[in-house]
Design a protein around this motif. Sequence first.
Motif, PDB file in Angstrom:
ATOM      1  N   VAL A 126       5.880   9.532  14.874  1.00 52.78           N
ATOM      2  CA  VAL A 126       4.828   8.512  14.775  1.00 52.78           C
ATOM      3  C   VAL A 126       5.133   7.500  13.678  1.00 52.78           C
ATOM      4  N   PHE A 127       5.567   7.966  12.519  1.00 53.92           N
ATOM      5  CA  PHE A 127       5.823   7.063  11.397  1.00 53.92           C
ATOM      6  C   PHE A 127       7.152   6.321  11.537  1.00 53.92           C
ATOM      7  N   GLY A 128       7.988   6.741  12.492  1.00 55.48           N
ATOM      8  CA  GLY A 128       9.290   6.106  12.649  1.00 55.48           C
ATOM      9  C   GLY A 128       9.381   5.171  13.832  1.00 55.48           C
ATOM     10  N   GLU A 129       8.236   4.811  14.417  1.00 56.87           N
ATOM     11  CA  GLU A 129       8.251   3.951  15.598  1.00 56.87           C
ATOM     12  C   GLU A 129       7.230   2.819  15.469  1.00 56.87           C
ATOM     13  N   SER A 130       7.410   1.804  16.303  1.00 57.25           N
ATOM     14  CA  SER A 130       6.439   0.741  16.517  1.00 57.25           C
ATOM     15  C   SER A 130       5.996   0.058  15.223  1.00 57.25           C
ATOM     16  N   ILE A 131       4.690  -0.248  15.127  1.00 54.64           N
ATOM     17  CA  ILE A 131       4.166  -1.033  14.014  1.00 54.64           C
ATOM     18  C   ILE A 131       4.332  -0.313  12.684  1.00 54.64           C
ATOM     19  N   LEU A 132       4.186   0.997  12.661  1.00 52.90           N
ATOM     20  CA  LEU A 132       4.325   1.731  11.398  1.00 52.90           C
ATOM     21  C   LEU A 132       5.748   1.635  10.863  1.00 52.90           C
ATOM     22  N   LYS A 133       6.712   1.677  11.747  1.00 49.04           N
ATOM     23  CA  LYS A 133       8.107   1.513  11.329  1.00 49.04           C
ATOM     24  C   LYS A 133       8.331   0.100  10.783  1.00 49.04           C
ATOM     25  N   LYS A 134       7.841  -0.906  11.512  1.00 48.94           N
ATOM     26  CA  LYS A 134       8.017  -2.291  11.079  1.00 48.94           C
ATOM     27  C   LYS A 134       7.322  -2.561   9.753  1.00 48.94           C
ATOM     28  N   ALA A 135       6.145  -1.964   9.554  1.00 47.97           N
ATOM     29  CA  ALA A 135       5.405  -2.169   8.311  1.00 47.97           C
ATOM     30  C   ALA A 135       6.178  -1.630   7.120  1.00 47.97           C
ATOM     31  N   GLN A 136       6.854  -0.511   7.311  1.00 50.13           N
ATOM     32  CA  GLN A 136       7.665   0.045   6.225  1.00 50.13           C
ATOM     33  C   GLN A 136       8.892  -0.822   5.964  1.00 50.13           C
ATOM     34  N   GLU A 137       9.490  -1.336   7.028  1.00 52.45           N
ATOM     35  CA  GLU A 137      10.658  -2.201   6.873  1.00 52.45           C
ATOM     36  C   GLU A 137      10.304  -3.495   6.146  1.00 52.45           C
ATOM     37  N   LYS A 138       9.069  -3.958   6.321  1.00 50.38           N
ATOM     38  CA  LYS A 138       8.601  -5.171   5.643  1.00 50.38           C
ATOM     39  C   LYS A 138       8.070  -4.879   4.241  1.00 50.38           C
ATOM     40  N   ASN A 139       8.126  -3.609   3.836  1.00 51.43           N
ATOM     41  CA  ASN A 139       7.606  -3.181   2.536  1.00 51.43           C
ATOM     42  C   ASN A 139       6.117  -3.447   2.384  1.00 51.43           C
ATOM     43  N   ALA A 140       5.410  -3.451   3.506  1.00 50.92           N
ATOM     44  CA  ALA A 140       3.960  -3.604   3.459  1.00 50.92           C
ATOM     45  C   ALA A 140       3.288  -2.283   3.120  1.00 50.92           C
ATOM     46  N   VAL A 147       1.831  -7.611   8.746  1.00 53.29           N
ATOM     47  CA  VAL A 147       2.324  -6.474   9.540  1.00 53.29           C
ATOM     48  C   VAL A 147       2.418  -6.843  11.015  1.00 53.29           C
ATOM     49  N   LEU A 148       1.377  -7.472  11.554  1.00 51.56           N
ATOM     50  CA  LEU A 148       1.394  -7.893  12.950  1.00 51.56           C
ATOM     51  C   LEU A 148       1.999  -9.283  13.068  1.00 51.56           C
ATOM     52  N   GLY A 149       2.600  -9.561  14.196  1.00 48.86           N
ATOM     53  CA  GLY A 149       3.239 -10.855  14.384  1.00 48.86           C
ATOM     54  C   GLY A 149       2.247 -12.000  14.370  1.00 48.86           C
ATOM     55  N   ASN A 150       1.043 -11.759  14.887  1.00 46.28           N
ATOM     56  CA  ASN A 150      -0.001 -12.780  14.930  1.00 46.28           C
ATOM     57  C   ASN A 150      -1.127 -12.342  14.008  1.00 46.28           C
ATOM     58  N   GLU A 151      -1.394 -13.116  12.970  1.00 46.82           N
ATOM     59  CA  GLU A 151      -2.399 -12.728  11.984  1.00 46.82           C
ATOM     60  C   GLU A 151      -3.808 -12.714  12.557  1.00 46.82           C
ATOM     61  N   ASP A 152      -4.023 -13.392  13.710  1.00 49.00           N
ATOM     62  CA  ASP A 152      -5.348 -13.388  14.323  1.00 49.00           C
ATOM     63  C   ASP A 152      -5.599 -12.123  15.142  1.00 49.00           C
ATOM     64  N   SER A 153      -4.537 -11.378  15.454  1.00 52.37           N
ATOM     65  CA  SER A 153      -4.676 -10.229  16.345  1.00 52.37           C
ATOM     66  C   SER A 153      -5.707  -9.212  15.865  1.00 52.37           C
ATOM     67  N   MET A 174       0.837  -1.199   0.000  1.00 51.36           N
ATOM     68  CA  MET A 174       0.000   0.000   0.000  1.00 51.36           C
ATOM     69  C   MET A 174       0.872   1.249   0.000  1.00 51.36           C
ATOM     70  N   LYS A 175       0.404   2.257  -0.722  1.00 52.06           N
ATOM     71  CA  LYS A 175       1.075   3.557  -0.723  1.00 52.06           C
ATOM     72  C   LYS A 175       0.148   4.559  -0.042  1.00 52.06           C
ATOM     73  N   ILE A 176       0.694   5.302   0.908  1.00 49.74           N
ATOM     74  CA  ILE A 176      -0.079   6.319   1.617  1.00 49.74           C
ATOM     75  C   ILE A 176       0.659   7.643   1.532  1.00 49.74           C
ATOM     76  N   ASP A 177      -0.017   8.652   1.004  1.00 50.58           N
ATOM     77  CA  ASP A 177       0.522  10.013   0.932  1.00 50.58           C
ATOM     78  C   ASP A 177      -0.266  10.899   1.893  1.00 50.58           C
TER      79      ASP A 177
END
Length: 245
Positions: free
Chosen positions: A16-30, A159-165, A1-4
Motif C-alpha cells: 500500500v505504501f509503495g504504490e500510487s499516490i502514497l508512493k508519489k507523495a514520498q518521492e515528492k518529500n511531502a 501531492v495530487l496533480g490537480n490542486e482542485d481535485s 508531514m511525518k507519519i509513524d
Amino acid sequence: MKIDILTLFPEMFTGVFGESILKKAQEKNAVSLNVVNFRNYSTNKHQNVDDYPYGGGAGMVLTPQPIFDAVDELVKDHTRKPRVILMCPQGEKYTQQKAEELAKEDHLIFVCGHYEGYDERIREFVVTDEISIGDFVLTGGELASMVIVDSVVRLLPNVLGNEDSPIKDSHSSGRLEHPHYTRPANFRGMEVPAVLLSGNHQKIENWRERESFRRTFLRRPDLLDLNNLSDREKVWIEEIKKELE
C-alpha cells in the motif's frame, strides 16, 4: 508531514505504501511514512506484548509498556507533541472533515492494535484521538490506518496533480460529487449531457452544482440541512421530485 505506524504486522503496509499516490507523495518529500513493529520495544524476555485481562474474560489485552516506550522514542526529538491516533471501533467515526483536520498536522502516530483490546492507560495517557472507520470490527487496526493515511496524504500540498481535485471530491463540500463524463460523446447511443459540450463554463458549473445537490438528496439526504436550504435549492428539490413522479 511525518507519519509513524505502530503495528505488529509491518509487512502489511509494504504494498500500500509503495504504490500510487502514497508512493508519489514520498518521492515528492511531502510525507515520510515510517512503520514500526512495537514488539521490538517489549522488555519481556519473550517479547510478549499482550497479557490476560485483570478480572478475567475472553481474549488478550495489549500491555502498555511497548506502546509507551515506542511513542516516547518517536517523539523524543520533537518539540511539538504529535497527534497519537488509536484505531478503535469505539472511536469517533471517520469523516472527510477529520481528514482535512489531520492534514494540517506535522506529525501523526497511528497505533494499530490486535487481540481483545488495549490497556486503558494507553487511551488515557498516550492517545490524543480514537478513530473508527465504521460500525464494524476488523481483526486489527492496520487496514483502518491505511485508509486514513491515504485520505490524509492526498490532501497535502502538491501531492495530487490537480490542486482542485481534493476540494471537489465527494464529502469535501459536505455533498456528493457531481457525475463525470469523458469521450466519446455518444457511446452505444448513450449521450453526454449537452450542457457539458456547450463550452459555456457558467452553465456547466451551474449544472454540476445542481447534479451534486441532486445526487446528495437522492443518495445521502442525511448530509443536507433541509431546514436551511437556499431558494435555489428548494426549487431544485421540487424539480427532482417531479422527475421522480
